[in-house]
Design a protein around this motif. Structure first.
Motif, PDB file in Angstrom:
ATOM      1  N   ASN A   1     -41.977 -26.699  -5.615  1.00 24.18           N
ATOM      2  CA  ASN A   1     -40.980 -25.538  -6.095  1.00 24.18           C
ATOM      3  C   ASN A   1     -41.269 -24.930  -7.636  1.00 24.18           C
ATOM      4  O   ASN A   1     -41.455 -23.886  -7.831  1.00 24.18           O
ATOM      5  CB  ASN A   1     -39.396 -25.765  -5.700  1.00 24.18           C
ATOM      6  CG  ASN A   1     -39.038 -25.672  -4.365  1.00 24.18           C
ATOM      7  OD1 ASN A   1     -39.806 -24.847  -3.501  1.00 24.18           O
ATOM      8  ND2 ASN A   1     -38.081 -26.271  -4.059  1.00 24.18           N
ATOM      9  N   SER A   2     -41.418 -26.060  -8.291  1.00 27.87           N
ATOM     10  CA  SER A   2     -41.560 -25.889  -9.712  1.00 27.87           C
ATOM     11  C   SER A   2     -43.321 -25.290 -10.030  1.00 27.87           C
ATOM     12  O   SER A   2     -43.210 -24.536 -10.909  1.00 27.87           O
ATOM     13  CB  SER A   2     -41.833 -27.334 -10.511  1.00 27.87           C
ATOM     14  OG  SER A   2     -42.067 -27.267 -11.944  1.00 27.87           O
TER      15      SER A   2
ATOM     16  N   THR B   1     -40.634 -31.611  -2.651  1.00 32.40           N
ATOM     17  CA  THR B   1     -39.988 -30.163  -2.560  1.00 32.40           C
ATOM     18  C   THR B   1     -39.941 -29.797  -4.042  1.00 32.40           C
ATOM     19  O   THR B   1     -40.027 -28.715  -4.459  1.00 32.40           O
ATOM     20  CB  THR B   1     -38.842 -30.306  -1.865  1.00 32.40           C
ATOM     21  OG1 THR B   1     -38.944 -30.571  -0.458  1.00 32.40           O
ATOM     22  CG2 THR B   1     -38.041 -28.895  -1.927  1.00 32.40           C
TER      23      THR B   1
ATOM     24  N   VAL C   1     -48.579 -23.531  -1.027  1.00 33.50           N
ATOM     25  CA  VAL C   1     -47.579 -24.416  -0.962  1.00 33.50           C
ATOM     26  C   VAL C   1     -47.744 -25.372   0.115  1.00 33.50           C
ATOM     27  O   VAL C   1     -47.417 -26.602   0.180  1.00 33.50           O
ATOM     28  CB  VAL C   1     -46.415 -23.442  -0.820  1.00 33.50           C
ATOM     29  CG1 VAL C   1     -44.943 -24.297  -0.348  1.00 33.50           C
ATOM     30  CG2 VAL C   1     -45.931 -22.758  -2.094  1.00 33.50           C
TER      31      VAL C   1
ATOM     32  N   GLN D   1     -44.212 -16.955  -7.586  1.00 31.84           N
ATOM     33  CA  GLN D   1     -43.123 -16.413  -6.616  1.00 31.84           C
ATOM     34  C   GLN D   1     -42.220 -15.442  -7.042  1.00 31.84           C
ATOM     35  O   GLN D   1     -41.843 -14.150  -6.523  1.00 31.84           O
ATOM     36  CB  GLN D   1     -42.377 -17.679  -5.957  1.00 31.84           C
ATOM     37  CG  GLN D   1     -41.530 -17.105  -4.555  1.00 31.84           C
ATOM     38  CD  GLN D   1     -42.131 -16.524  -3.616  1.00 31.84           C
ATOM     39  OE1 GLN D   1     -43.034 -17.171  -3.101  1.00 31.84           O
ATOM     40  NE2 GLN D   1     -42.222 -15.172  -3.400  1.00 31.84           N
TER      41      GLN D   1
ATOM     42  N   LYS E   1     -44.851 -23.353  -7.905  1.00 30.95           N
ATOM     43  CA  LYS E   1     -44.675 -21.906  -7.240  1.00 30.95           C
ATOM     44  C   LYS E   1     -43.862 -20.809  -7.945  1.00 30.95           C
ATOM     45  O   LYS E   1     -43.777 -19.777  -7.810  1.00 30.95           O
ATOM     46  CB  LYS E   1     -44.389 -21.847  -5.636  1.00 30.95           C
ATOM     47  CG  LYS E   1     -43.106 -22.185  -5.280  1.00 30.95           C
ATOM     48  CD  LYS E   1     -43.148 -21.905  -3.874  1.00 30.95           C
ATOM     49  CE  LYS E   1     -41.501 -21.648  -3.552  1.00 30.95           C
ATOM     50  NZ  LYS E   1     -41.386 -21.283  -2.116  1.00 30.95           N
ATOM     51  N   LEU E   2     -42.839 -21.495  -8.731  1.00 34.63           N
ATOM     52  CA  LEU E   2     -41.839 -20.535  -9.091  1.00 34.63           C
ATOM     53  C   LEU E   2     -42.125 -19.657  -9.895  1.00 34.63           C
ATOM     54  O   LEU E   2     -41.757 -18.264  -9.573  1.00 34.63           O
ATOM     55  CB  LEU E   2     -40.917 -21.529 -10.154  1.00 34.63           C
ATOM     56  CG  LEU E   2     -39.712 -20.597 -10.915  1.00 34.63           C
ATOM     57  CD1 LEU E   2     -38.735 -19.964  -9.822  1.00 34.63           C
ATOM     58  CD2 LEU E   2     -38.981 -21.458 -12.049  1.00 34.63           C
TER      59      LEU E   2
END
Length: 478
Positions: free
Chosen positions: A26-27, A22, A438, A33, A29-30
Protein backbone atom coordinates in the motif's frame (compact mmCIF):
# COMPACT_ATOMS: atom_id res chain seq x y z
CA UNK A 1 7.19 0.53 20.89
CA UNK A 2 5.16 -2.65 20.56
CA UNK A 3 6.85 -5.59 18.90
CA UNK A 4 5.49 -6.58 15.42
CA UNK A 5 6.09 -10.23 16.35
CA UNK A 6 2.87 -12.12 17.01
CA UNK A 7 2.31 -15.84 17.41
CA UNK A 8 -0.64 -15.79 14.98
CA UNK A 9 1.03 -15.89 11.57
CA UNK A 10 4.62 -16.81 10.73
CA UNK A 11 5.25 -20.26 12.19
CA UNK A 12 8.98 -19.66 12.46
CA UNK A 13 9.19 -15.95 13.16
CA UNK A 14 5.80 -15.17 14.63
CA UNK A 15 5.56 -12.10 12.36
CA UNK A 16 2.18 -10.98 10.87
CA UNK A 17 3.51 -11.51 7.37
CA UNK A 18 0.20 -10.72 5.61
CA UNK A 19 -0.18 -7.40 7.41
CA UNK A 20 3.43 -6.44 6.81
CA UNK A 21 3.22 -7.23 3.08
CA UNK A 22 -0.07 -5.32 2.74
CA UNK A 23 1.38 -2.26 4.48
CA UNK A 24 4.50 -2.28 2.31
CA UNK A 25 2.49 -2.73 -0.93
CA UNK A 26 0.00 0.00 0.00
CA UNK A 27 2.84 2.37 0.78
CA UNK A 28 4.44 1.62 -2.58
CA UNK A 29 1.23 2.19 -4.62
CA UNK A 30 -0.23 5.11 -2.64
CA UNK A 31 1.15 7.99 -4.71
CA UNK A 32 0.33 6.48 -8.10
CA UNK A 33 -3.11 5.27 -6.99
CA UNK A 34 -3.97 8.71 -5.65
CA UNK A 35 -2.94 10.29 -8.95
CA UNK A 36 -5.00 7.83 -11.01
CA UNK A 37 -8.06 8.14 -8.78
CA UNK A 38 -7.91 11.94 -8.80
CA UNK A 39 -7.43 12.17 -12.57
CA UNK A 40 -10.17 9.60 -13.25
CA UNK A 41 -12.66 11.53 -11.13
CA UNK A 42 -11.68 14.77 -12.90
CA UNK A 43 -12.06 13.28 -16.38
CA UNK A 44 -15.39 11.63 -15.51
CA UNK A 45 -16.70 14.89 -14.07
CA UNK A 46 -15.64 16.84 -17.18
CA UNK A 47 -17.31 14.30 -19.48
CA UNK A 48 -20.50 14.67 -17.45
CA UNK A 49 -20.24 18.47 -17.67
CA UNK A 50 -19.79 18.42 -21.44
CA UNK A 51 -22.74 16.03 -21.70
CA UNK A 52 -24.89 18.50 -19.75
CA UNK A 53 -23.90 21.37 -22.03
CA UNK A 54 -24.35 19.32 -25.19
CA UNK A 55 -27.83 18.21 -24.15
CA UNK A 56 -28.97 21.79 -23.43
CA UNK A 57 -27.48 23.19 -26.65
CA UNK A 58 -28.86 20.37 -28.77
CA UNK A 59 -32.37 20.96 -27.38
CA UNK A 60 -32.02 24.69 -28.06
CA UNK A 61 -30.76 24.05 -31.58
CA UNK A 62 -33.62 21.65 -32.31
CA UNK A 63 -36.03 24.38 -31.28
CA UNK A 64 -34.51 27.17 -33.36
CA UNK A 65 -33.68 24.94 -36.33
CA UNK A 66 -35.86 21.82 -36.27
CA UNK A 67 -34.82 18.79 -38.34
CA UNK A 68 -35.95 18.73 -41.98
CA UNK A 69 -39.47 17.38 -42.29
CA UNK A 70 -40.57 18.46 -38.80
CA UNK A 71 -42.65 21.46 -37.80
CA UNK A 72 -41.05 24.18 -35.70
CA UNK A 73 -42.58 24.92 -32.31
CA UNK A 74 -41.71 28.56 -32.91
CA UNK A 75 -44.42 30.21 -35.00
CA UNK A 76 -43.82 33.94 -35.28
CA UNK A 77 -46.59 34.90 -37.71
CA UNK A 78 -47.86 38.28 -36.60
CA UNK A 79 -51.41 37.42 -37.56
CA UNK A 80 -53.37 34.19 -37.31
CA UNK A 81 -56.38 33.00 -39.24
CA UNK A 82 -59.23 31.01 -37.75
CA UNK A 83 -62.19 29.20 -39.30
CA UNK A 84 -65.65 29.29 -37.78
CA UNK A 85 -66.18 25.66 -38.82
CA UNK A 86 -63.07 23.48 -38.95
CA UNK A 87 -65.12 20.50 -40.13
CA UNK A 88 -65.73 22.35 -43.41
CA UNK A 89 -62.71 24.58 -43.85
CA UNK A 90 -59.29 24.82 -42.22
CA UNK A 91 -56.97 27.79 -42.57
CA UNK A 92 -53.33 28.72 -42.02
CA UNK A 93 -51.69 32.10 -42.35
CA UNK A 94 -48.23 33.53 -42.90
CA UNK A 95 -46.67 36.87 -42.04
CA UNK A 96 -48.23 38.61 -45.06
CA UNK A 97 -51.78 38.10 -43.74
CA UNK A 98 -53.66 41.21 -42.70
CA UNK A 99 -56.52 41.58 -40.19
CA UNK A 100 -59.99 41.09 -41.61
CA UNK A 101 -63.13 38.96 -41.74
CA UNK A 102 -64.07 36.96 -44.81
CA UNK A 103 -67.16 34.97 -45.74
CA UNK A 104 -66.24 31.82 -47.67
CA UNK A 105 -69.08 30.00 -49.43
CA UNK A 106 -68.12 26.56 -50.68
CA UNK A 107 -70.25 25.60 -53.66
CA UNK A 108 -68.41 22.33 -54.21
CA UNK A 109 -65.02 20.87 -53.47
CA UNK A 110 -62.57 19.62 -56.09
CA UNK A 111 -62.98 15.94 -56.90
CA UNK A 112 -60.71 13.35 -58.47
CA UNK A 113 -61.22 10.78 -61.19
CA UNK A 114 -62.33 7.23 -60.47
CA UNK A 115 -62.84 4.72 -63.26
CA UNK A 116 -63.62 1.03 -63.45
CA UNK A 117 -63.14 -1.70 -66.06
CA UNK A 118 -65.61 -4.32 -67.15
CA UNK A 119 -66.35 -7.06 -64.59
CA UNK A 120 -64.49 -10.36 -64.46
CA UNK A 121 -65.60 -13.49 -62.65
CA UNK A 122 -63.26 -15.03 -60.11
CA UNK A 123 -62.38 -12.10 -57.85
CA UNK A 124 -58.73 -11.02 -57.48
CA UNK A 125 -57.59 -14.25 -59.12
CA UNK A 126 -59.63 -13.53 -62.27
CA UNK A 127 -57.52 -14.46 -65.28
CA UNK A 128 -56.63 -11.51 -67.53
CA UNK A 129 -55.64 -12.02 -71.17
CA UNK A 130 -52.14 -10.89 -72.06
CA UNK A 131 -51.82 -7.60 -73.89
CA UNK A 132 -50.97 -3.92 -73.53
CA UNK A 133 -52.50 -1.29 -71.21
CA UNK A 134 -51.86 2.46 -71.29
CA UNK A 135 -53.19 4.72 -68.53
CA UNK A 136 -53.38 8.47 -69.19
CA UNK A 137 -54.15 11.57 -67.13
CA UNK A 138 -53.51 15.27 -67.77
CA UNK A 139 -51.48 14.44 -70.87
CA UNK A 140 -49.22 11.99 -69.03
CA UNK A 141 -49.27 8.32 -69.93
CA UNK A 142 -47.86 5.11 -68.52
CA UNK A 143 -47.83 1.87 -70.50
CA UNK A 144 -47.86 -1.66 -69.09
CA UNK A 145 -47.33 -5.06 -70.66
CA UNK A 146 -49.77 -7.58 -69.23
CA UNK A 147 -48.05 -11.00 -69.39
CA UNK A 148 -49.58 -14.40 -69.99
CA UNK A 149 -51.10 -15.79 -66.80
CA UNK A 150 -51.87 -12.37 -65.35
CA UNK A 151 -54.69 -11.86 -62.86
CA UNK A 152 -56.51 -8.78 -61.61
CA UNK A 153 -54.32 -8.89 -58.51
CA UNK A 154 -51.08 -8.95 -60.52
CA UNK A 155 -52.25 -6.03 -62.68
CA UNK A 156 -53.07 -4.05 -59.52
CA UNK A 157 -49.55 -4.74 -58.26
CA UNK A 158 -48.02 -3.55 -61.54
CA UNK A 159 -49.94 -0.27 -61.49
CA UNK A 160 -49.39 0.48 -57.80
CA UNK A 161 -45.64 0.05 -58.18
CA UNK A 162 -45.69 3.37 -60.06
CA UNK A 163 -48.17 5.28 -57.89
CA UNK A 164 -45.53 7.62 -56.45
CA UNK A 165 -44.80 8.98 -59.96
CA UNK A 166 -48.16 8.57 -61.70
CA UNK A 167 -50.42 9.57 -58.76
CA UNK A 168 -52.73 6.78 -59.92
CA UNK A 169 -53.55 3.78 -57.74
CA UNK A 170 -55.42 0.58 -58.50
CA UNK A 171 -57.73 -1.64 -56.50
CA UNK A 172 -60.32 -4.38 -57.04
CA UNK A 173 -63.99 -3.87 -56.30
CA UNK A 174 -66.36 -6.80 -56.55
CA UNK A 175 -69.96 -5.87 -57.27
CA UNK A 176 -73.01 -7.90 -58.26
CA UNK A 177 -71.64 -8.35 -61.79
CA UNK A 178 -68.12 -9.50 -60.86
CA UNK A 179 -64.71 -8.02 -60.01
CA UNK A 180 -63.59 -4.75 -61.62
CA UNK A 181 -60.19 -3.11 -61.80
CA UNK A 182 -60.77 0.38 -60.34
CA UNK A 183 -58.32 3.25 -60.87
CA UNK A 184 -58.22 6.36 -58.71
CA UNK A 185 -56.03 9.44 -58.45
CA UNK A 186 -54.85 12.03 -55.92
CA UNK A 187 -55.02 14.70 -58.64
CA UNK A 188 -58.23 16.71 -58.52
CA UNK A 189 -60.00 19.25 -60.70
CA UNK A 190 -61.69 19.47 -64.06
CA UNK A 191 -59.69 17.89 -66.88
CA UNK A 192 -58.01 15.30 -64.64
CA UNK A 193 -59.99 12.36 -66.04
CA UNK A 194 -58.25 9.00 -66.14
CA UNK A 195 -58.48 7.27 -69.53
CA UNK A 196 -57.13 3.96 -70.73
CA UNK A 197 -56.41 2.25 -74.02
CA UNK A 198 -55.90 -1.50 -74.26
CA UNK A 199 -56.20 -4.48 -76.57
CA UNK A 200 -57.67 -6.39 -73.63
CA UNK A 201 -61.45 -6.55 -73.83
CA UNK A 202 -63.09 -4.46 -71.10
CA UNK A 203 -59.95 -2.47 -70.23
CA UNK A 204 -60.49 0.54 -72.53
CA UNK A 205 -62.06 3.62 -70.90
CA UNK A 206 -62.75 6.84 -72.81
CA UNK A 207 -63.02 10.31 -71.32
CA UNK A 208 -66.80 10.45 -71.68
CA UNK A 209 -67.51 6.79 -70.96
CA UNK A 210 -69.70 6.33 -67.89
CA UNK A 211 -69.73 2.99 -66.12
CA UNK A 212 -73.12 1.28 -66.04
CA UNK A 213 -73.15 -0.72 -62.82
CA UNK A 214 -75.93 -2.93 -64.17
CA UNK A 215 -73.77 -4.18 -67.04
CA UNK A 216 -70.86 -6.58 -66.62
CA UNK A 217 -69.31 -5.38 -69.88
CA UNK A 218 -69.52 -1.65 -69.13
CA UNK A 219 -66.34 0.34 -68.33
CA UNK A 220 -66.00 4.05 -67.58
CA UNK A 221 -65.94 6.76 -64.93
CA UNK A 222 -67.71 6.04 -61.64
CA UNK A 223 -70.19 8.57 -60.27
CA UNK A 224 -69.24 11.78 -62.05
CA UNK A 225 -66.29 13.29 -63.89
CA UNK A 226 -63.73 15.16 -61.78
CA UNK A 227 -64.64 18.77 -61.03
CA UNK A 228 -62.76 21.84 -59.82
CA UNK A 229 -63.57 23.49 -56.50
CA UNK A 230 -65.94 26.41 -56.66
CA UNK A 231 -66.05 28.98 -53.83
CA UNK A 232 -66.96 32.61 -53.35
CA UNK A 233 -64.95 34.83 -50.98
CA UNK A 234 -66.88 37.91 -49.91
CA UNK A 235 -69.00 37.43 -53.02
CA UNK A 236 -66.07 37.00 -55.43
CA UNK A 237 -66.03 33.74 -57.41
CA UNK A 238 -62.95 31.53 -57.19
CA UNK A 239 -62.26 28.26 -59.05
CA UNK A 240 -59.45 25.88 -58.09
CA UNK A 241 -58.35 22.47 -59.31
CA UNK A 242 -57.11 21.77 -55.78
CA UNK A 243 -58.94 21.81 -52.46
CA UNK A 244 -56.08 23.84 -51.04
CA UNK A 245 -56.36 27.48 -52.07
CA UNK A 246 -52.97 28.94 -51.22
CA UNK A 247 -52.93 32.16 -53.22
CA UNK A 248 -56.54 33.23 -53.23
CA UNK A 249 -56.69 35.20 -49.98
CA UNK A 250 -53.49 37.14 -49.27
CA UNK A 251 -51.39 35.47 -46.59
CA UNK A 252 -54.07 32.85 -45.88
CA UNK A 253 -54.26 29.28 -47.18
CA UNK A 254 -57.71 27.66 -47.30
CA UNK A 255 -58.27 23.90 -47.27
CA UNK A 256 -61.71 22.64 -48.27
CA UNK A 257 -62.74 19.43 -46.49
CA UNK A 258 -64.96 16.56 -47.72
CA UNK A 259 -68.63 17.16 -47.05
CA UNK A 260 -68.35 20.94 -47.19
CA UNK A 261 -70.34 21.41 -50.40
CA UNK A 262 -72.98 24.14 -50.15
CA UNK A 263 -71.68 25.49 -46.85
CA UNK A 264 -70.55 28.91 -45.65
CA UNK A 265 -67.69 29.53 -43.22
CA UNK A 266 -66.31 32.72 -41.74
CA UNK A 267 -62.53 33.22 -41.78
CA UNK A 268 -61.12 35.73 -39.30
CA UNK A 269 -57.59 37.11 -39.41
CA UNK A 270 -56.45 38.83 -36.22
CA UNK A 271 -53.26 39.72 -34.35
CA UNK A 272 -51.59 36.51 -33.17
CA UNK A 273 -50.94 37.78 -29.65
CA UNK A 274 -51.26 34.48 -27.80
CA UNK A 275 -49.35 32.50 -30.43
CA UNK A 276 -46.49 35.01 -30.50
CA UNK A 277 -46.28 35.09 -26.73
CA UNK A 278 -46.23 31.30 -26.54
CA UNK A 279 -43.44 31.06 -29.13
CA UNK A 280 -41.43 33.79 -27.40
CA UNK A 281 -41.77 31.98 -24.06
CA UNK A 282 -40.62 28.69 -25.65
CA UNK A 283 -37.56 30.48 -27.03
CA UNK A 284 -36.87 32.08 -23.64
CA UNK A 285 -37.25 28.80 -21.72
CA UNK A 286 -34.88 26.93 -24.03
CA UNK A 287 -32.33 29.77 -23.97
CA UNK A 288 -32.51 29.89 -20.17
CA UNK A 289 -31.92 26.13 -20.05
CA UNK A 290 -28.59 26.73 -21.81
CA UNK A 291 -27.68 29.51 -19.37
CA UNK A 292 -28.66 27.26 -16.46
CA UNK A 293 -26.56 24.40 -17.82
CA UNK A 294 -23.51 26.67 -18.11
CA UNK A 295 -24.02 27.80 -14.50
CA UNK A 296 -24.38 24.21 -13.31
CA UNK A 297 -21.09 23.07 -14.83
CA UNK A 298 -19.04 26.17 -13.93
CA UNK A 299 -20.28 27.56 -10.60
CA UNK A 300 -18.28 26.28 -7.62
CA UNK A 301 -20.06 25.34 -4.39
CA UNK A 302 -19.05 27.15 -1.18
CA UNK A 303 -19.60 25.35 2.12
CA UNK A 304 -19.22 26.42 5.74
CA UNK A 305 -17.58 23.06 6.48
CA UNK A 306 -14.15 22.24 5.10
CA UNK A 307 -13.71 19.10 3.02
CA UNK A 308 -12.32 16.24 5.12
CA UNK A 309 -9.76 15.33 2.44
CA UNK A 310 -8.67 18.65 0.95
CA UNK A 311 -9.51 20.99 3.81
CA UNK A 312 -11.10 23.40 1.29
CA UNK A 313 -14.51 25.04 1.72
CA UNK A 314 -14.88 25.49 -2.07
CA UNK A 315 -15.88 22.57 -4.30
CA UNK A 316 -15.33 23.24 -8.01
CA UNK A 317 -18.00 22.27 -10.57
CA UNK A 318 -17.34 20.00 -13.55
CA UNK A 319 -15.96 22.79 -15.76
CA UNK A 320 -15.03 25.49 -13.27
CA UNK A 321 -12.28 27.62 -14.82
CA UNK A 322 -12.85 26.17 -18.29
CA UNK A 323 -13.16 28.83 -20.99
CA UNK A 324 -15.51 26.82 -23.22
CA UNK A 325 -18.77 27.43 -21.29
CA UNK A 326 -18.02 31.17 -21.13
CA UNK A 327 -17.38 31.18 -24.88
CA UNK A 328 -20.78 29.59 -25.49
CA UNK A 329 -22.56 32.23 -23.41
CA UNK A 330 -20.64 35.02 -25.08
CA UNK A 331 -21.51 33.72 -28.54
CA UNK A 332 -25.28 33.51 -27.98
CA UNK A 333 -25.49 36.73 -25.94
CA UNK A 334 -23.80 38.65 -28.73
CA UNK A 335 -26.62 37.65 -31.07
CA UNK A 336 -29.26 38.83 -28.61
CA UNK A 337 -28.06 42.41 -28.84
CA UNK A 338 -27.31 42.44 -32.57
CA UNK A 339 -29.86 44.21 -34.77
CA UNK A 340 -29.80 41.50 -37.44
CA UNK A 341 -32.51 42.09 -40.04
CA UNK A 342 -33.28 45.55 -38.70
CA UNK A 343 -36.64 47.16 -39.38
CA UNK A 344 -39.16 48.63 -36.95
CA UNK A 345 -38.48 45.75 -34.56
CA UNK A 346 -34.76 45.11 -34.25
CA UNK A 347 -34.03 43.98 -30.67
CA UNK A 348 -35.78 41.76 -28.15
CA UNK A 349 -36.12 44.53 -25.58
CA UNK A 350 -38.76 46.14 -27.81
CA UNK A 351 -40.94 43.08 -27.10
CA UNK A 352 -40.35 43.32 -23.36
CA UNK A 353 -37.64 40.65 -23.24
CA UNK A 354 -34.75 41.56 -20.93
CA UNK A 355 -31.67 39.84 -19.48
CA UNK A 356 -31.40 39.36 -15.71
CA UNK A 357 -28.38 41.05 -14.17
CA UNK A 358 -27.78 38.33 -11.57
CA UNK A 359 -28.29 35.13 -13.55
CA UNK A 360 -28.18 36.22 -17.21
CA UNK A 361 -31.54 34.59 -17.96
CA UNK A 362 -34.25 36.10 -20.15
CA UNK A 363 -37.65 37.23 -18.90
CA UNK A 364 -40.74 38.43 -20.75
CA UNK A 365 -42.61 41.44 -19.40
CA UNK A 366 -46.26 40.86 -20.39
CA UNK A 367 -47.17 44.53 -20.08
CA UNK A 368 -44.37 45.67 -22.37
CA UNK A 369 -45.16 42.85 -24.79
CA UNK A 370 -48.79 43.91 -25.03
CA UNK A 371 -47.69 47.50 -25.56
CA UNK A 372 -45.57 46.34 -28.51
CA UNK A 373 -48.59 44.51 -29.96
CA UNK A 374 -50.70 47.64 -29.51
CA UNK A 375 -48.10 49.60 -31.48
CA UNK A 376 -48.62 47.25 -34.42
CA UNK A 377 -45.26 45.46 -34.12
CA UNK A 378 -46.82 41.96 -34.39
CA UNK A 379 -46.10 41.77 -38.10
CA UNK A 380 -42.41 42.49 -37.50
CA UNK A 381 -41.71 39.63 -35.08
CA UNK A 382 -41.30 37.15 -37.93
CA UNK A 383 -38.62 39.33 -39.54
CA UNK A 384 -36.75 39.71 -36.24
CA UNK A 385 -36.52 35.96 -35.69
CA UNK A 386 -36.62 34.52 -39.23
CA UNK A 387 -34.86 37.37 -41.06
CA UNK A 388 -35.17 38.45 -44.66
CA UNK A 389 -34.00 36.89 -47.92
CA UNK A 390 -32.35 33.56 -47.10
CA UNK A 391 -33.02 34.17 -43.41
CA UNK A 392 -29.36 34.28 -42.39
CA UNK A 393 -29.82 37.70 -40.75
CA UNK A 394 -32.65 36.46 -38.51
CA UNK A 395 -32.03 35.83 -34.81
CA UNK A 396 -32.75 32.08 -35.08
CA UNK A 397 -30.28 31.55 -37.94
CA UNK A 398 -27.61 33.64 -36.19
CA UNK A 399 -28.11 31.75 -32.93
CA UNK A 400 -27.84 28.47 -34.80
CA UNK A 401 -24.64 29.60 -36.51
CA UNK A 402 -23.18 30.59 -33.13
CA UNK A 403 -23.68 27.18 -31.52
CA UNK A 404 -23.13 24.90 -34.52
CA UNK A 405 -19.30 24.88 -34.06
CA UNK A 406 -19.93 23.23 -30.69
CA UNK A 407 -22.69 20.75 -31.58
CA UNK A 408 -21.81 19.66 -35.12
CA UNK A 409 -20.23 16.29 -35.82
CA UNK A 410 -16.49 16.67 -35.27
CA UNK A 411 -17.11 20.01 -33.51
CA UNK A 412 -15.78 21.35 -30.23
CA UNK A 413 -17.89 19.02 -28.05
CA UNK A 414 -16.85 15.95 -30.06
CA UNK A 415 -13.19 16.99 -30.00
CA UNK A 416 -13.19 17.54 -26.25
CA UNK A 417 -15.09 14.31 -25.62
CA UNK A 418 -12.67 12.32 -27.77
CA UNK A 419 -9.71 13.80 -25.89
CA UNK A 420 -11.25 13.05 -22.49
CA UNK A 421 -12.17 9.52 -23.54
CA UNK A 422 -8.55 8.95 -24.54
CA UNK A 423 -7.39 10.24 -21.15
CA UNK A 424 -9.90 7.94 -19.49
CA UNK A 425 -8.62 4.98 -21.51
CA UNK A 426 -4.99 5.86 -20.62
CA UNK A 427 -5.93 6.02 -16.95
CA UNK A 428 -7.57 2.61 -17.20
CA UNK A 429 -4.35 1.25 -18.72
CA UNK A 430 -2.35 2.86 -15.89
CA UNK A 431 -4.71 1.31 -13.34
CA UNK A 432 -4.32 -2.11 -14.95
CA UNK A 433 -0.51 -1.72 -14.89
CA UNK A 434 -0.60 -0.63 -11.25
CA UNK A 435 -2.85 -3.56 -10.32
CA UNK A 436 -0.40 -5.94 -12.00
CA UNK A 437 2.54 -4.35 -10.16
CA UNK A 438 0.65 -4.67 -6.86
CA UNK A 439 -0.06 -8.34 -7.56
CA UNK A 440 3.55 -9.03 -8.50
CA UNK A 441 4.99 -7.07 -5.55
CA UNK A 442 2.63 -8.80 -3.13
CA UNK A 443 3.68 -12.22 -4.40
CA UNK A 444 7.39 -11.30 -4.28
CA UNK A 445 7.32 -9.88 -0.74
CA UNK A 446 5.16 -12.72 0.51
CA UNK A 447 7.64 -15.26 -0.91
CA UNK A 448 10.59 -13.43 0.68
CA UNK A 449 8.97 -13.17 4.09
CA UNK A 450 7.91 -16.81 3.95
CA UNK A 451 11.50 -17.81 3.11
CA UNK A 452 12.74 -15.67 5.99
CA UNK A 453 10.18 -17.26 8.28
CA UNK A 454 11.41 -20.74 7.26
CA UNK A 455 15.03 -19.85 8.04
CA UNK A 456 14.03 -18.35 11.39
CA UNK A 457 12.10 -21.51 12.15
CA UNK A 458 15.13 -23.64 11.30
CA UNK A 459 17.41 -21.47 13.47
CA UNK A 460 14.96 -21.72 16.33
CA UNK A 461 14.92 -25.51 15.94
CA UNK A 462 18.75 -25.61 15.98
CA UNK A 463 18.84 -23.36 19.04
CA UNK A 464 16.36 -25.60 20.82
CA UNK A 465 18.41 -28.69 19.95
CA UNK A 466 21.65 -27.10 21.23
CA UNK A 467 19.94 -25.93 24.39
CA UNK A 468 18.56 -29.41 24.99
CA UNK A 469 22.06 -30.92 24.46
CA UNK A 470 23.67 -28.66 27.09
CA UNK A 471 20.80 -29.21 29.46
CA UNK A 472 21.32 -32.95 29.14
CA UNK A 473 25.10 -32.63 29.64
CA UNK A 474 24.66 -30.54 32.76
CA UNK A 475 22.15 -33.01 34.09
CA UNK A 476 24.59 -35.95 33.60
CA UNK A 477 27.38 -34.13 35.44
CA UNK A 478 25.11 -33.46 38.31
Amino acid sequence: MASPITPSTGLGSGLAIGDIVTALVNSDKLAKQTQITTQTKLVTTKLSGIGTLKSALSAFQTLIKPPVGTTSKLQFAGYSATSSDTTKLTVTSDNTAVPGTYSVKINNIATSSSVGTAAFSGGSTSAIPSGALTISQNGNSKSYTIPTGATLASVVKQINADTSTTNISANIITDDKGSRLVLGSTITGAGSEITTTSDITGFTIGKTDKLDATSATSAGYIGSVPASASVTINGLAVTSTSNTLAKTLGGVSLTLLPGSDNSTTTVTVATNTDGLKSSLQSFIDSYNAVVGAVSTVTKATVSDTADATTGSTVTPAALTGDSMPRSILSAIRNELVSTGAGGDLSVLSQLGITTGQSDGKLTLDSTKFQAAMDKGLAGNVQQLFSGTGDGSNGLLARMNAAITPYTQTGGIFDTRTTSLNKQQSDLQDQQAALDLRVTTLTATLTAKYNAMDLIVGQLKASATSITSFFDSLNASKS
